[in-house]
Design an enzyme around this catalytic site. Structure first.
Site, PDB file in Angstrom:
ATOM      1  N   GLY A  10       0.813  -1.220   0.000  1.00  0.00           N
ATOM      2  CA  GLY A  10       0.000   0.000   0.000  1.00  0.00           C
ATOM      3  C   GLY A  10       0.840   1.259   0.000  1.00  0.00           C
ATOM      4  N   ALA A  56      -4.675  -2.781   6.229  1.00  0.00           N
ATOM      5  CA  ALA A  56      -5.996  -2.356   6.690  1.00  0.00           C
ATOM      6  C   ALA A  56      -7.061  -2.724   5.669  1.00  0.00           C
ATOM      7  CB  ALA A  56      -6.035  -0.851   6.931  1.00  0.00           C
ATOM      8  N   TYR A 121     -16.411   1.487   9.026  1.00  0.00           N
ATOM      9  CA  TYR A 121     -14.956   1.515   8.872  1.00  0.00           C
ATOM     10  C   TYR A 121     -14.309   2.216  10.064  1.00  0.00           C
ATOM     11  CZ  TYR A 121     -10.524   3.591   7.338  1.00  0.00           C
ATOM     12  OH  TYR A 121      -9.225   4.030   7.273  1.00  0.00           O
TER      13      TYR A 121
END
Length: 281
Positions: A10, A56, A121
Site C-alpha cells: 500500500g 488495513a 470503517y
C-alpha cells in the site's frame, strides 16, 4: 535493528519499504492480519525489533455492508498482532485514521479529543487503536488523514489524485465534495515521520499529518493546476448530492499537541507529481 512491514504493497507500506530496504516485508496477499498462525510463524522466525502495521481494510463504503470483515481486519487483527509482538519483544507501530472523529467540531482534532466514529470503517479502526494499546501499552498508534502517493490503494484503483488525473486525462469531468475537509498527507512524509518517532522512543497515540486543512475538491483542483490541467475539469458537489453509502465526518482535520505537523501538503505536491508516470498528466 531489524524491521518487519505488514501491508507493504500500500501507500504507507511501500513508502516504509523505501526507507527500510532491509526490512522483512509482507503484502496483504502474502500475509493477512486474519492469519493468526502465519503471523505467529513470521514473528517467531524473524524476531523483528519493530513491526510496522500498514495493513488495513480501507473500503469505507463497502464496510457498511461488510462490518464484520472490516472489524476483523482493522480491529481484532491488530489487537492480536500487538499481543504477538509483545510475546517476541517487538515494538508495534500501527496506523489509524482521522475518521474516528465525527467531524462536528470547528477545531482541528487533537490526541486527547473524544472519538465518535460515524461509520463501520471508523468503528473498526477505533477498535483497532484500543485493542492495540490494551495488548501493548508501549505501542505507537499513528492517526493520519487523506493519505496520497504514487501507486496508491489497489482496492480503490490508486490514490485520489491519481484516479482523478486519469479520469480528467480521458476528458471526463470529475466531481468531488467541497464540504468535507481533511489534511492531505503525503505517504513518504508520513512514513519518514513514523520511522523517526519510533526511533525516538515515542509510544501511545500521535496525530501525524501534513499541515493544512482543505476540501477534497480544493485538493484535487490544486493538483490539476500544478499538473497543467484545466481546473474546470473538477467541479464541487455536496456530500448530500454525492450520497455515498458511508457517512463521512464533515470536518476531519487534525492537529497535534505532541509533535510538529509535517510540511504543508502543497509543498509535497511537486514531489508527488514528479513521480507520476508521464502519461498520467
Amino acid at each position: 535493528m531489524s524491521f518487519m512491514i505488514l501491508g507493504a504493497g500500500g501507500q504507507v507500506g511501500s513508502s516504509l519499504c523505501a526507507l527500510l530496504p532491509d526490512a522483512v516485508t509482507y503484502t496483504r496477499q502474502e500475509l493477512s492480519l486474519l492469519d493468526w498462525v502465519g503471523l505467529r510463524d513470521a514473528l517467531t522466525t524473524h524476531r523483528p525489533a519493530v513491526v510496522y502495521n500498514a495493513a488495513a481494510y480501507n473500503a469505507v463504503d463497502r464496510a457498511e455492508s461488510e462490518p464484520e470483515a472490516a472489524m476483523a481486519v482493522n480491529g481484532v487483527g491488530p489487537g492480536r498482532l500487538a499481543a504477538l509482538c509483545s510475546e517476541v519483544g517487538a515494538h508495534l507501530v500501527h496506523f489509524s485514521t482521522n475518521y474516528v472523529f465525527d467531524g462536528e467540531s470547528a477545531d482541528s482534532y487533537l490526541e486527547d479529543d473524544q472519538p465518535n466514529p460515524i461509520n463501520a470503517y471508523a468503528r473498526s479502526k477505533l477498535a483497532g487503536e484500543e485493542l492495540v494499546l490494551a495488548s501493548q501499552p508501549r505501542a505507537l498508534v499513528i492517526r493520519t488523514a487523506g493519505v496520497f502517493a504514487v501507486g496508491g490503494s489497489a482496492v480503490k484503483g490508486g490514490s485520489l489524485p491519481e484516479r482523478m488525473l486519469a479520469r480528467a486525462r480521458s476528458g471526463e469531468i470529475v466531481r468531488l465534495v467541497d464540504d468535507q475537509t481533511v489534511n492531505p498527507t503525503y505517504a513518504p512524509d508520513l512514513a519518514a515521520a513514523a520511522v523517526k518517532f519510533q526511533a525516538a522512543g515515542r509510544t501511545g497515540l500521535l496525530h501525524v499529518v501534513n499541515e493544512g486543512c482543505t476540501s477534497y475538491y480544493e485538493f484535487v483542483r490544486d493538483v490539476f493546476v500544478r499538473a497543467g490541467l484545466d481546473p474546470g475539469l473538477v467541479q464541487p458537489i455536496s456530500s448530500a448530492a454525492f450520497s455515498a453509502p458511508a457517512a463521512r465526518p464533515p470536518h476531519a482535520c487534525m492537529d497535534s499537541k505532541l509533535v510538529p505537523l509535517l510540511r504543508p501538503w502543497r509543498e509535497a505536491l511537486p514531489d508527488f507529481l514528479t513521480l507520476l508516470p508521464v502519461h498520467t498528466i
